[in-house]
Design an enzyme around this catalytic site. Structure first.
Site, short mmCIF file in Angstrom:
data_model
loop_
_atom_site.label_atom_id
_atom_site.label_comp_id
_atom_site.label_asym_id
_atom_site.label_seq_id
_atom_site.Cartn_x
_atom_site.Cartn_y
_atom_site.Cartn_z
N ASP A 1 -1.76 10.94 -2.39
CA ASP A 1 -2.12 9.89 -3.34
C ASP A 1 -2.35 10.43 -4.75
O ASP A 1 -2.21 9.71 -5.73
CB ASP A 1 -3.37 9.14 -2.85
CG ASP A 1 -2.99 8.24 -1.71
OD1 ASP A 1 -2.89 8.72 -0.57
OD2 ASP A 1 -2.74 7.05 -1.96
N GLN B 1 -2.70 2.82 9.81
CA GLN B 1 -1.39 2.85 9.15
C GLN B 1 -0.38 3.67 9.96
O GLN B 1 0.83 3.42 9.89
CB GLN B 1 -1.51 3.45 7.74
CG GLN B 1 -2.21 2.58 6.71
CD GLN B 1 -3.70 2.84 6.64
OE1 GLN B 1 -4.31 3.25 7.62
NE2 GLN B 1 -4.30 2.59 5.50
N ARG C 1 0.86 -1.19 0.00
CA ARG C 1 0.00 0.00 0.00
C ARG C 1 0.89 1.25 0.00
O ARG C 1 2.11 1.15 0.17
CB ARG C 1 -0.93 -0.01 1.21
CG ARG C 1 -0.17 -0.28 2.51
CD ARG C 1 -0.65 0.43 3.69
NE ARG C 1 -0.54 1.87 3.55
CZ ARG C 1 0.59 2.55 3.68
NH1 ARG C 1 1.76 1.96 3.92
NH2 ARG C 1 0.59 3.86 3.55
N GLY C 2 0.22 2.41 -0.13
CA GLY C 2 0.99 3.65 -0.27
C GLY C 2 1.10 3.93 -1.76
O GLY C 2 1.39 3.01 -2.56
N ASN D 1 -5.34 12.58 -0.02
CA ASN D 1 -4.49 11.76 0.86
C ASN D 1 -5.39 11.04 1.86
O ASN D 1 -6.62 11.24 1.86
CB ASN D 1 -3.44 12.62 1.56
CG ASN D 1 -2.35 11.78 2.23
OD1 ASN D 1 -1.81 10.86 1.60
ND2 ASN D 1 -2.05 12.04 3.48
N LYS D 2 -4.80 10.24 2.70
CA LYS D 2 -5.56 9.41 3.66
C LYS D 2 -6.58 10.23 4.43
O LYS D 2 -6.30 11.35 4.85
CB LYS D 2 -4.55 8.75 4.61
CG LYS D 2 -5.14 7.87 5.69
CD LYS D 2 -6.06 6.80 5.15
CE LYS D 2 -5.37 5.90 4.14
NZ LYS D 2 -6.35 5.00 3.46
N ARG E 1 -7.20 -0.15 -7.21
CA ARG E 1 -7.49 0.96 -6.29
C ARG E 1 -7.60 2.23 -7.14
O ARG E 1 -6.73 2.48 -8.00
CB ARG E 1 -6.39 1.12 -5.23
CG ARG E 1 -6.29 -0.11 -4.30
CD ARG E 1 -5.46 0.19 -3.06
NE ARG E 1 -6.18 1.01 -2.10
CZ ARG E 1 -5.59 1.59 -1.03
NH1 ARG E 1 -4.30 1.45 -0.83
NH2 ARG E 1 -6.30 2.30 -0.20
#
Ligand code: MRU
Length: 353
Positions: free
Chosen positions: A241, A200, A49-50, A251-252, A92
């Protein structure tokens, strides 16, 4: 300082070796991805991930999955390539690095000089995936070098999610300047937001910084406002992202809240990202698809019931931080200050420090 390598070729070169991030921090497990199902499953379930890491793993995974099929006739191989690429690309939706890497692989495969020759096509794709891997490592280091200029000494830094070595092929994006600063003897302490619902921050960022000897303290997400008010944060440093042309940042989930709080408290809010995260095709944050993840990530967190099983759940994996809240971008090309309205890389104007 030893920093882990989240994505690389397996020892026999036939698979993609990843650190299985689902098992961290309790268990360190490496896994080799060899088939298209392995690759898609690993990306979809966040074993890898990332944003940069899924781009690199996707490109390398395409090669690994195609390798047993180099003996097929050219039309069958071309169909398989297109099908595998489409499947991996769709795993994704939010991080642009994945379509960026897969599209780059498809462009390489479409070179007329390779037409009708699966073995040569595969060799060219392997070289391209290795270049994507190596470039990502180099971009992480460059982000680290540029970002050093923004760190006071000592520095107390709030980060969110994991934008470290685990999220890239190199030393991370947001964490890269912190690794280099510590390596050079500066005093850095990191506050890692836990990052609900998949943690995370507490599972991954605290793990990788701790094992590298970087001072790190975990905060639950809801503590950020009061910790800022207490004057215990000098700057915020997060990854991304996807960054739209106008500078809006996906982003998250939770990043936007931190940016709003940072503005209220007069704390700089920096976003670190490689060139592959800037999306020239997306004009603003409104055009970015936000991944919606399964309700059970909230209802059954880590195997325990954490909400009524029939509860309706809203579980977007990312949010959009408007460009107006970003103090500056730290990229592999330098530090970019507002206004961010510029064309996509490489034409974006950046100032090296
Ligand atoms: O859902 P994840 O864990 O893949 O989300 C990752 C993030 O939001 C990171 O902050 C982002 O990809 C930057 S990684 C260098």
């Amino acid at each position: 300082m030893s920093v882990i390598q989240a994505v690389r070729w397996s020892d026999d070169g036939l698979g993609v070796r990843i650190i299985d991030q689902r098992a961290l921090p309790a268990t360190y497990l490496e896994r080799d991805l060899r088939t298209v199902d392995d690759v898609c499953n690993a990306i979809a379930t966040l074993a890898v991930r990332g944003a940069p890491a899924i781009g690199v793993a996707g490109a390398m995974g395409l090669v690994a999955a195609l390798t047993p099929h180099a003996g097929e006739d050219a039309p069958a191989f071309a169909r398989r390539l297109a099908g595998y690429a489409a499947r991996i690309r769709a795993t994704r939706p939010t991080a642009v690095n994945l379509p960026w890497a897969i599209d780059r692989m498809r462009v390489r495969a479409s070179d007329p000089a390779l037409a009708g020759d699966p073995a040569r096509t595969l060799a060219a794709l392997r070289a391209e995936a290795t270049a994507i891997l190596d470039e990502d490592r180099a971009m992480c280091r460059a982000i680290g070098e540029h970002g050093l200029a923004l760190l006071p000494n000592p520095a107390r830094v709030l980060t969110h999610c994991n934008a470290g070595a685990l999220a890239t092929a190199g030393i991370g994006t947001a964490l890269a300047p912190l690794y280099l600063a510590v390596e050079r003897g500066q005093h850095v302490s990191v506050l890692a937001g836990e990052t609900r619902p998949l943690l995370q921050g507490s599972r991954l960022t605290a793990w990788e910084l701790g094992r590298a000897g970087v001072d790190v303290t975990v905060l639950t997400d809801s503590m950020v406002a009061s910790v800022m008010r207490e004057g215990r944060i000098d700057l915020c440093l997060v990854g991304a992202d996807r960054i739209a042309v106008n500078g809006d940042v996906a982003n998250k989930i939770g990043t936007y809240a931190i940016a709003v709080l940072a503005r209220h408290h007069g704390i700089p809010f920096y976003v670190a990202a490689p060139s592959s995260t800037f999306d020239p095709k997306t004009p603003s944050g409104e055009a970015i698809e936000i991944e919606s993840r399964h309700a059970d990530e909230v209802r059954r967190s880590f195997g325990m019931q954490t909400a009524p099983l029939e509860a309706r759940v809203h579980n977007p994996a990312f949010d959009i931080t408007p460009a107006a809240l970003v103090t500056a971008f730290i990229t592999d090309r330098g530090i970019e200050h507002p206004p961010f309205l510029s064309s996509a890389p490489p034409a974006r104007e950046v100032s090296a420090r």
